[in-house]
Write an enzyme that holds these catalytic residues in place. Structure first.
Site, PDB file in Angstrom:
ATOM      1  N   SER A   1       0.184 -17.135  -0.859  1.00 44.48           N
ATOM      2  CA  SER A   1      -0.835 -16.485  -0.546  1.00 44.48           C
ATOM      3  C   SER A   1      -2.140 -16.473  -1.419  1.00 44.48           C
ATOM      4  O   SER A   1      -3.249 -15.768  -0.933  1.00 44.48           O
ATOM      5  CB  SER A   1      -0.454 -14.959  -0.296  1.00 44.48           C
ATOM      6  OG  SER A   1      -0.164 -14.424  -1.666  1.00 44.48           O
TER       7      SER A   1
ATOM      8  N   LYS B   1      -0.498  -4.959  -0.572  1.00 43.89           N
ATOM      9  CA  LYS B   1      -1.766  -5.561  -1.021  1.00 43.89           C
ATOM     10  C   LYS B   1      -2.971  -4.806  -0.647  1.00 43.89           C
ATOM     11  O   LYS B   1      -3.799  -4.515  -1.419  1.00 43.89           O
ATOM     12  CB  LYS B   1      -1.850  -7.156  -0.416  1.00 43.89           C
ATOM     13  CG  LYS B   1      -0.851  -8.040  -0.985  1.00 43.89           C
ATOM     14  CD  LYS B   1      -1.000  -9.310  -0.230  1.00 43.89           C
ATOM     15  CE  LYS B   1       0.293 -10.254  -0.763  1.00 43.89           C
ATOM     16  NZ  LYS B   1       0.247 -11.926  -0.049  1.00 43.89           N
TER      17      LYS B   1
END
Length: 774
Positions: free
Chosen positions: A679, A722
């Site tokens: 990511s 996140k």
């Protein structure tokens, strides 16, 4: 005998509690009540005469005229002594019976008009016969009761006056006040002697019964002692002969236990066979204790006992809301289970798995579920379990064999339908002793756990009614077959607003009580709590936050005990004095826009976190260096980003030969912590473009997403975690892959309002949002 009253006279009255004075009696009285003391003082001023009358009830402290008997005794006060405790000890001598006609004074003390009754002692044959019968009865009473000595009997029998004889005997009996009063009120001597005869007869019968009961008890005790002696002798004989000692008693005890239980047929047969085996074993057999322990385990397990479910959806929802703030999905799932259970009445226990970082309340939530269902709660920690026998139990061939943790937990619960928490299921491991996670498959499979087999018990045990709840920090450590049998519920972490509510409603009251404080002694504003959350903790859960609140309580307690303050108010300004300098910087991940520095978003086992990615360009020969303990997947993402930029150098207005004349160094700070995952792809690409073009990256932007060689942005996991970490760090804009748009609904509304979420599907869109162009 006849009586003649004296003329009416007025005398003070002294009420007596639990005591009665007859004429001719001389005894000591302790006087303490105010009215009684004043009556005594009044008597001493006059002829030293006073009327003594008993109360009808002994528990009345301040009696009214109706609470005092109308027949009393006129007595002379012969001596009076004041005691150190304030009471007065009086020596009185009874003179004659007196009937109270009227109370003339009741306020300061009692004063009454009385008729004093003088007795004329004249005897006839009937009275003489009654006297002899009474003396005989009294002698028998003394012989049985032993409450009076022979000297008393001799003194009484010497009295020739019938009325005085009756009074003397009555004064030596342990009677109730009403019986003594009946004798006092019997003015006629014949009536008095007859009344005394009846009372003596009744008392003698009661004493005879007491004596018989005492003899019976004594015989029983002698019999018990004799049996004990014989048993001990029998044991000694058996020991000498080498026969089994006490085995029969053990077997009888086990059979009694078995008779009281309702067991399944197969279990009943098995236990009966084992008891028969135990009965035939000699006392010296080592196997005897093994069989006895096995039978005890079988009998102590719940086979049919269940707690009735109190299925009240509203009450359950109230309990869950009171004990936990937020966590809407988990609560909704529990309420769904309850609703179906109420409609169906038979439902296999669901296998729920609560996955989330430490400190988010997974274990306490399981306890709340048990409370809402009114079921027993059992917790077993699986962290570090490596032996399959920990789950399935040891076979009885081993010394010290025991059932596994599942069966032990069921024994602790005592019911077949508890809420069973399997804590830290992702921390199980395996070695040469077997794979415990494979043993868990049978426990957690709704199709199989109705016939769970433990190696020690060797009988099918029904676990289908148990509600299993598992907890884990990460899902990828749980074996896939085990994962397939569980329903996953994610608890990603709490927002600032949720943490504030949790502190105010749960953590602060709990810590105040633990430290002996109250809200009046310690003031903590919302602003102060927010500062603690932002500058002294950075976590998904609230465990560290609770520690900080505990630290504030300790320091407050010290100040109060030392006498420095009566109330301590902690504000945002003086917080540093209590917790020291802030541990974290709240606000943007970077203080200013920088070239070659991008804020990435990462997911860890403890929740989401922000990650700075730095790129530096130096003259060289095109060497690409990656540092910061990057994993293989992350290194490959850096290579992909580098290749993409080389392929697009012209469009990005970068010299096409930049890779031949420069060395490029990509570094992710906190180099001691290993990092991996795809990511960070777009974050690395953005940092490379910024470093090569000299265009700074906006400090308000954070991003996450996987990159392809053609610049496409692929979806990633952990979106909610996140975004929460970006919100904690004060980021204003988050770039997410377009395919992750479906995950935005999982982000709390309070976070969505403060974050601008931009969905991107190509690196060009990322650069457009992240780079600060003039």
């Amino acid at each position: 005998m006849s009586t003649s009253p004296f003329p009416k006279r007025n005398l003070p009255l002294l009420p007596l509690r639990g005591l009665l004075v007859y004429p001719t009696m001389v005894l000591h009285l302790d006087v303490g009540r105010d009215k009684s003391v004043r009556a005594l003082e009044k008597a001493m001023v006059g002829e030293n005469l006073i009327v003594l009358a008993s109360q009808t009830e002994t528990n009345i402290d301040d009696p009214e005229p109706n609470d005092i008997f109308r027949m009393g005794t006129v007595a002379r006060v012969k001596q009076m002594l004041k005691l150190p405790n304030g009471t007065i000890r009086v020596l009185v001598e009874g003179l004659s019976r007196a009937k109270v006609l009227e109370y003339t004074e009741t306020d300061d003390h009692y004063e009454v008009d009385i008729f004093e009754i003088k007795e004329k002692e004249d005897t006839d044959p009937e009275v003489e016969a009654l006297m002899r019968a009474v003396i005989q009865q009294f002698e028998q009473y003394v012989k049985i009761s032993k409450k009076a000595n022979q000297e008393t009997v001799a003194a009484v029998t010497d009295i020739e006056e019938p009325g005085r004889l009756a009074d003397a005997i009555a004064s030596n009996l342990t009677l109730k006040i009403k019986d003594k009063q009946a004798i006092l009120e019997a003015v006629d001597v014949k009536t008095r002697l007859e009344t005394l005869m009846r009372i003596l007869s009744d008392e003698r019968e009661v004493l005879e019964l007491e004596r018989k009961i005492h003899q019976r008890v004594r015989k029983q005790m002698e019999k018990t002692q004799k049996e004990y002696y014989l048993r001990e002798q029998m044991k000694a004989i058996q020991k000498e002969l080498g026969e089994k000692e006490g085995r029969q008693g053990e077997v009888e005890e086990l059979r009694k236990k078995l008779a009281k239980l309702t067991l399944p047929e197969a279990v009943q047969e098995k236990v009966e066979k084992e008891i028969e085996r135990l009965e035939k074993m000699p006392a010296t057999s080592a196997e005897g204790s093994v069989v006895r322990t096995y039978i005890d385990w079988i009998l102590s397990l719940p086979w049919t006992e269940a707690t009735p479910d109190e299925i009240d959806i509203n009450k359950a929802e109230q309990i869950l809301n009171d004990e936990h703030y937020g966590l809407e999905k988990v609560k909704e799932r529990i309420l769904e289970y309850l609703a179906v259970q109420k409609l169906v009445n038979k439902l296999r226990g669901p296998i729920l798995c609560l996955v989330g970082p430490p400190g988010v309340g997974k274990t306490s939530l399981a306890r709340s579920i048990a409370n809402s269902l009114n079921r027993k709660f059992v917790r077993v920690s699986l962290g570090g379990v490596r032996d399959e026998a920990e789950i399935r139990g040891h076979r009885r061939t081993y010394i010290g064999a025991l059932p596994g943790r599942i069966i032990q937990g069921m024994k602790t619960a005592g019911t077949i339908n508890p809420v069973f928490l399997l804590d830290e299921i992702d921390k199980m491991s395996n070695d040469f002793r077997g794979d415990p996670s494979s043993a868990m498959l049978e426990v957690l499979d709704p199709e199989q756990n109705s016939t769970f087999s433990d190696h020690y018990i060797e009988l099918n045990y029904d676990l289908s009614k148990v509600m299993f709840i598992c907890t884990a920090n990460v899902m990828h450590n749980i074996p896939r077959p085990l994962l397939d049998r569980m329903e996953m519920i994610y608890i990603p972490g709490y927002t600032e607003l949720e943490k504030l509510h949790i502190v105010k409603n749960h953590l602060l009251p709990k810590q105040l009580e633990a430290h002996g404080l109250t809200k009046e002694k310690m003031g903590l504003s919302d602003e102060t709590i927010l500062k603690v959350i932002r500058e002294y903790t950075r976590e998904s859960g609230v465990r560290n936050l609770e520690r900080q609140i505990g630290a504030l309580c300790r320091k407050t307690a010290k100040q109060i005990v030392a006498g420095e303050k009566k109330r301590v108010t902690i504000t945002a300004k003086n917080l540093n004095n209590y917790l020291g300098a802030p541990k974290f910087r709240f606000g943007l991940a970077e203080l200013e826009d920088q070239v070659g520095v991008v804020t990435g978003l990462a997911w860890t086992e403890t929740g989401g976190d922000t990650l700075s990615i730095e790129v530096a360009i130096a003259p060289g020969k095109g060497k690409l260096t990656l540092t910061g303990q990057l994993g293989d997947v992350m290194k490959e993402s850096a290579q992909a980003a580098f290749t993409y930029i080389r392929s697009r150098a012209e469009q990005l207005k970068i010299p096409t030969d930049f890779n031949e004349k420069n060395d490029i160094h990509i570094h992710v700070p906190e180099g001691a912590i290993p990092k991996d995952g795809p990511s960070a792809g777009i974050s690395m690409a953005t940092a490379l473009v910024s470093a090569l073009t000299g265009i700074p990256v906006s400090r308000e932007v954070a991003m996450t997403g996987e990159i392809t060689l053609r610049g496409r942005v692929l979806p990633i996991g952990g979106v909610k975690e996140k975004c929460l970490s970006a919100h904690r760090a004060g980021i204003k804009k988050v770039l997410l892959p377009k395919d992750n748009g479906k995950d935005i609904d999982d982000i709390p509304e309070s976070v969505r309002k403060e974050l601008k979420i931009v969905l991107v599907e190509h690196v060009d869109q990322v650069l457009e949002q992240a780079l600060v162009r003039e």
